[in-house]
Design a protein around this motif. Sequence first.
Motif, PDB file in Angstrom:
ATOM      1  N   PRO A 114       5.671  -2.642  11.391  1.00 16.88           N
ATOM      2  CA  PRO A 114       6.043  -1.672  10.350  1.00 16.88           C
ATOM      3  C   PRO A 114       5.837  -0.247  10.850  1.00 16.88           C
ATOM      4  O   PRO A 114       5.065  -0.009  11.790  1.00 16.88           O
ATOM      5  CB  PRO A 114       5.088  -2.001   9.201  1.00 16.88           C
ATOM      6  CG  PRO A 114       3.890  -2.580   9.883  1.00 16.88           C
ATOM      7  CD  PRO A 114       4.412  -3.334  11.067  1.00 16.88           C
ATOM      8  N   THR A 115       6.516   0.688  10.236  1.00 21.11           N
ATOM      9  CA  THR A 115       6.358   2.100  10.597  1.00 21.11           C
ATOM     10  C   THR A 115       5.235   2.701   9.762  1.00 21.11           C
ATOM     11  O   THR A 115       5.332   2.730   8.535  1.00 21.11           O
ATOM     12  CB  THR A 115       7.659   2.873  10.344  1.00 21.11           C
ATOM     13  OG1 THR A 115       8.715   2.280  11.099  1.00 21.11           O
ATOM     14  CG2 THR A 115       7.505   4.321  10.743  1.00 21.11           C
ATOM     15  N   PRO A 116       4.166   3.172  10.392  1.00 21.80           N
ATOM     16  CA  PRO A 116       3.071   3.774   9.613  1.00 21.80           C
ATOM     17  C   PRO A 116       3.557   4.990   8.836  1.00 21.80           C
ATOM     18  O   PRO A 116       4.425   5.741   9.298  1.00 21.80           O
ATOM     19  CB  PRO A 116       2.042   4.163  10.689  1.00 21.80           C
ATOM     20  CG  PRO A 116       2.366   3.289  11.861  1.00 21.80           C
ATOM     21  CD  PRO A 116       3.852   3.122  11.831  1.00 21.80           C
ATOM     22  N   THR A 117       3.008   5.171   7.646  1.00 21.93           N
ATOM     23  CA  THR A 117       3.425   6.280   6.792  1.00 21.93           C
ATOM     24  C   THR A 117       2.246   6.833   6.019  1.00 21.93           C
ATOM     25  O   THR A 117       1.279   6.116   5.739  1.00 21.93           O
ATOM     26  CB  THR A 117       4.524   5.829   5.815  1.00 21.93           C
ATOM     27  OG1 THR A 117       4.928   6.928   5.006  1.00 21.93           O
ATOM     28  CG2 THR A 117       4.010   4.708   4.900  1.00 21.93           C
ATOM     29  N   GLN A 118       2.327   8.108   5.692  1.00 22.09           N
ATOM     30  CA  GLN A 118       1.346   8.741   4.807  1.00 22.09           C
ATOM     31  C   GLN A 118       1.914   8.974   3.412  1.00 22.09           C
ATOM     32  O   GLN A 118       1.188   9.414   2.520  1.00 22.09           O
ATOM     33  CB  GLN A 118       0.881  10.077   5.400  1.00 22.09           C
ATOM     34  CG  GLN A 118       0.007   9.932   6.631  1.00 22.09           C
ATOM     35  CD  GLN A 118      -0.426  11.280   7.181  1.00 22.09           C
ATOM     36  OE1 GLN A 118       0.132  11.774   8.160  1.00 22.09           O
ATOM     37  NE2 GLN A 118      -1.415  11.889   6.542  1.00 22.09           N
ATOM     38  N   ASP A 119       3.207   8.729   3.239  1.00 26.32           N
ATOM     39  CA  ASP A 119       3.872   8.912   1.959  1.00 26.32           C
ATOM     40  C   ASP A 119       4.174   7.546   1.351  1.00 26.32           C
ATOM     41  O   ASP A 119       4.953   6.768   1.899  1.00 26.32           O
ATOM     42  CB  ASP A 119       5.169   9.702   2.134  1.00 26.32           C
ATOM     43  CG  ASP A 119       4.916  11.097   2.691  1.00 26.32           C
ATOM     44  OD1 ASP A 119       4.108  11.815   2.086  1.00 26.32           O
ATOM     45  OD2 ASP A 119       5.494  11.435   3.734  1.00 26.32           O
ATOM     46  N   PRO A 151       7.252 -11.803   9.323  1.00 25.77           N
ATOM     47  CA  PRO A 151       6.666 -11.052  10.437  1.00 25.77           C
ATOM     48  C   PRO A 151       5.144 -11.159  10.402  1.00 25.77           C
ATOM     49  O   PRO A 151       4.534 -11.112   9.338  1.00 25.77           O
ATOM     50  CB  PRO A 151       7.128  -9.614  10.175  1.00 25.77           C
ATOM     51  CG  PRO A 151       8.319  -9.734   9.280  1.00 25.77           C
ATOM     52  CD  PRO A 151       8.078 -10.953   8.448  1.00 25.77           C
ATOM     53  N   ALA A 152       4.537 -11.319  11.555  1.00 16.82           N
ATOM     54  CA  ALA A 152       3.090 -11.498  11.623  1.00 16.82           C
ATOM     55  C   ALA A 152       2.369 -10.176  11.361  1.00 16.82           C
ATOM     56  O   ALA A 152       2.795  -9.107  11.814  1.00 16.82           O
ATOM     57  CB  ALA A 152       2.692 -12.052  12.986  1.00 16.82           C
ATOM     58  N   ARG A 153       1.273 -10.275  10.608  1.00 15.84           N
ATOM     59  CA  ARG A 153       0.408  -9.118  10.335  1.00 15.84           C
ATOM     60  C   ARG A 153      -1.041  -9.588  10.460  1.00 15.84           C
ATOM     61  O   ARG A 153      -1.436 -10.589   9.868  1.00 15.84           O
ATOM     62  CB  ARG A 153       0.653  -8.565   8.931  1.00 15.84           C
ATOM     63  CG  ARG A 153       2.079  -8.093   8.680  1.00 15.84           C
ATOM     64  CD  ARG A 153       2.377  -6.799   9.419  1.00 15.84           C
ATOM     65  NE  ARG A 153       3.702  -6.289   9.095  1.00 15.84           N
ATOM     66  CZ  ARG A 153       4.788  -6.503   9.822  1.00 15.84           C
ATOM     67  NH1 ARG A 153       4.719  -7.267  10.923  1.00 15.84           N
ATOM     68  NH2 ARG A 153       5.948  -5.978   9.468  1.00 15.84           N
ATOM     69  N   ALA A 175      -0.168   1.115   7.796  1.00 19.02           N
ATOM     70  CA  ALA A 175       0.849   0.139   8.197  1.00 19.02           C
ATOM     71  C   ALA A 175       1.206  -0.695   6.970  1.00 19.02           C
ATOM     72  O   ALA A 175       0.847  -1.869   6.842  1.00 19.02           O
ATOM     73  CB  ALA A 175       0.316  -0.742   9.319  1.00 19.02           C
ATOM     74  N   LEU A 176       1.945  -0.077   6.071  1.00 21.41           N
ATOM     75  CA  LEU A 176       2.230  -0.660   4.762  1.00 21.41           C
ATOM     76  C   LEU A 176       3.609  -1.305   4.759  1.00 21.41           C
ATOM     77  O   LEU A 176       4.596  -0.695   5.169  1.00 21.41           O
ATOM     78  CB  LEU A 176       2.176   0.452   3.709  1.00 21.41           C
ATOM     79  CG  LEU A 176       2.105   0.065   2.243  1.00 21.41           C
ATOM     80  CD1 LEU A 176       0.777  -0.604   1.923  1.00 21.41           C
ATOM     81  CD2 LEU A 176       2.277   1.299   1.369  1.00 21.41           C
ATOM     82  N   ASP A 177       3.672  -2.547   4.305  1.00 17.45           N
ATOM     83  CA  ASP A 177       4.954  -3.232   4.131  1.00 17.45           C
ATOM     84  C   ASP A 177       5.433  -3.048   2.699  1.00 17.45           C
ATOM     85  O   ASP A 177       4.653  -2.715   1.797  1.00 17.45           O
ATOM     86  CB  ASP A 177       4.813  -4.725   4.422  1.00 17.45           C
ATOM     87  CG  ASP A 177       4.734  -5.019   5.903  1.00 17.45           C
ATOM     88  OD1 ASP A 177       5.697  -4.734   6.619  1.00 17.45           O
ATOM     89  OD2 ASP A 177       3.683  -5.540   6.348  1.00 17.45           O
ATOM     90  N   VAL A 178       6.705  -3.291   2.473  1.00 20.95           N
ATOM     91  CA  VAL A 178       7.237  -3.344   1.118  1.00 20.95           C
ATOM     92  C   VAL A 178       6.705  -4.617   0.460  1.00 20.95           C
ATOM     93  O   VAL A 178       6.690  -5.690   1.067  1.00 20.95           O
ATOM     94  CB  VAL A 178       8.777  -3.341   1.134  1.00 20.95           C
ATOM     95  CG1 VAL A 178       9.327  -3.543  -0.269  1.00 20.95           C
ATOM     96  CG2 VAL A 178       9.293  -2.036   1.724  1.00 20.95           C
ATOM     97  N   TYR A 179       6.250  -4.500  -0.794  1.00 16.25           N
ATOM     98  CA  TYR A 179       5.634  -5.635  -1.477  1.00 16.25           C
ATOM     99  C   TYR A 179       6.595  -6.812  -1.587  1.00 16.25           C
ATOM    100  O   TYR A 179       6.168  -7.970  -1.542  1.00 16.25           O
ATOM    101  CB  TYR A 179       5.156  -5.205  -2.865  1.00 16.25           C
ATOM    102  CG  TYR A 179       4.357  -6.260  -3.593  1.00 16.25           C
ATOM    103  CD1 TYR A 179       3.008  -6.445  -3.320  1.00 16.25           C
ATOM    104  CD2 TYR A 179       4.946  -7.076  -4.551  1.00 16.25           C
ATOM    105  CE1 TYR A 179       2.270  -7.420  -3.972  1.00 16.25           C
ATOM    106  CE2 TYR A 179       4.210  -8.044  -5.218  1.00 16.25           C
ATOM    107  CZ  TYR A 179       2.872  -8.211  -4.925  1.00 16.25           C
ATOM    108  OH  TYR A 179       2.143  -9.174  -5.569  1.00 16.25           O
ATOM    109  N   VAL A 214      -0.631  -2.105  18.047  1.00 18.32           N
ATOM    110  CA  VAL A 214      -1.771  -1.811  17.188  1.00 18.32           C
ATOM    111  C   VAL A 214      -1.432  -0.594  16.348  1.00 18.32           C
ATOM    112  O   VAL A 214      -1.051   0.460  16.873  1.00 18.32           O
ATOM    113  CB  VAL A 214      -3.047  -1.554  18.023  1.00 18.32           C
ATOM    114  CG1 VAL A 214      -4.214  -1.246  17.099  1.00 18.32           C
ATOM    115  CG2 VAL A 214      -3.353  -2.755  18.904  1.00 18.32           C
ATOM    116  N   LEU A 215      -1.552  -0.742  15.029  1.00 22.44           N
ATOM    117  CA  LEU A 215      -1.190   0.327  14.111  1.00 22.44           C
ATOM    118  C   LEU A 215      -2.435   0.832  13.398  1.00 22.44           C
ATOM    119  O   LEU A 215      -3.353   0.061  13.114  1.00 22.44           O
ATOM    120  CB  LEU A 215      -0.169  -0.189  13.092  1.00 22.44           C
ATOM    121  CG  LEU A 215       1.112  -0.760  13.706  1.00 22.44           C
ATOM    122  CD1 LEU A 215       1.910  -1.508  12.660  1.00 22.44           C
ATOM    123  CD2 LEU A 215       1.934   0.343  14.330  1.00 22.44           C
TER     124      LEU A 215
END
Length: 449
Positions: free
Chosen positions: A318-323, A228-230, A393-397, A267-268
């Motif tokens: 990706p789904t933005p998260t604070q956790d 997926p493009a980032r 906008a964090l992806d899984v590593y 835009v995230l």
Amino acid sequence: MVTAVEQSAASSQLRFATAGSVDDGKSTLVGRLLHDSKSVLADQLEAVEHASRSRGQEAPDLALLTDGLRAEREQGITIDVAYRYFATPKRRFILADTPGHVQYTRNMVTGASTAELAVVLVDARNGVVEQTRRHAAVAALLRVPHVVLAVNKMDLVDYAEPVFAAIAEEFTTYAASLGVPEITAIPISALAGDNVVTASANMDWYGGPTVLEHLETVPVGTDPSQDPARFPVQYVIRPQSAEHPDYRGYAGQVASGVLRVGDEVTVLPSGRTSTITGIDALGQSADLAWAPQSVTLRLADDLDISRGDVIAPSAYAPTPTQDVEATVCHLHDRPLRVGDRVLLKHTTRTVKAIVKDIPSRLTLADLSHHPAPGELAANDIGRVVLRTSEPLALDVYAASRRTGSFLLIDPADGTTLTAGMAGDSFAEQASAADGADGADAADDDGWDF
């Protein structure tokens, strides 16, 4: 076609790192690679020969080609990460020679974080030791796709095949349990040059490639269209000149995937959508851009976009998260503790964060997890739970080494504290993360989110 261009560019260059315990011969191996591949300038070799003679050595100590610090030469150990660049007719190489002492394990994280291959050295006399397992674990955590086990100093065990076979089996079993996808074992003598660049006449029982042959032929690079493009935004370009009165472009480096004119993007973390109307690369318009190109995107709508935002295809955003739950390697001498307030740097975005929990610390001897350690000391690997002040906008590593990694920074002086990999830890041991609940008490300094 983009895939052919990208794969051709990637296959012409390999980034790799060396690792191993103290005195396993990492710097000697690197020196031998440089020397025997004729990648050493005459004045460099002359300086090494002079330094070797001054230390009473008859033959040049090839380890001095990489151990450049005075403390390294005096102690005969590697302290800092030494980067070297060399090339053969088949491929260009960027090499990170990392320290072997447990005190400098954190430096291996630096060297291996961008590596596509890791060479882990083992002294044939000592076999697999704790530091060997530590380096294998770091390579697995960092998702290094290729690992070479170089069983060094075979000349000191009379080039015995059973010694090599036992070490190779033990290491392969351990690394495979961590989820390392590919392991290649090679018996060598870096000092004598056996199986480093040229095949050894002393080990006719070994029919595999030399170290350099493997480095030249191992497949590297990926098809960017499979990811997926980032696009993390680094800079907003608004010249507002007579020539470009209405130009608004978003400059940055494509972290992964392919972006095309006409793509619908999000835009995230704002979640606003638009369409790519133009891509500018090196002053020219282009129809598409792929990782790791640096380009400027133009969108159909004038959105509020700034440095740190991420542009991604709407269908795969990706789904933005604070956790944030992650596996980390703590790098600083000061421990990381529950309740610490830090800055979290993810791609081009830096936000405030609090360490909400440290659920476990990894015991490398048996890969068990020590529960609730309370803190992580220098070189410790463990799980952490973080709460950030703003969504990321964090992806899984495991899905993206670039957008799934982050750094924790001391807000007081900007010191790097910890390197983090979001999501599950080892590939074979991965389990779905439940996420943090984020229920916190109020804080009068504005660091509770």
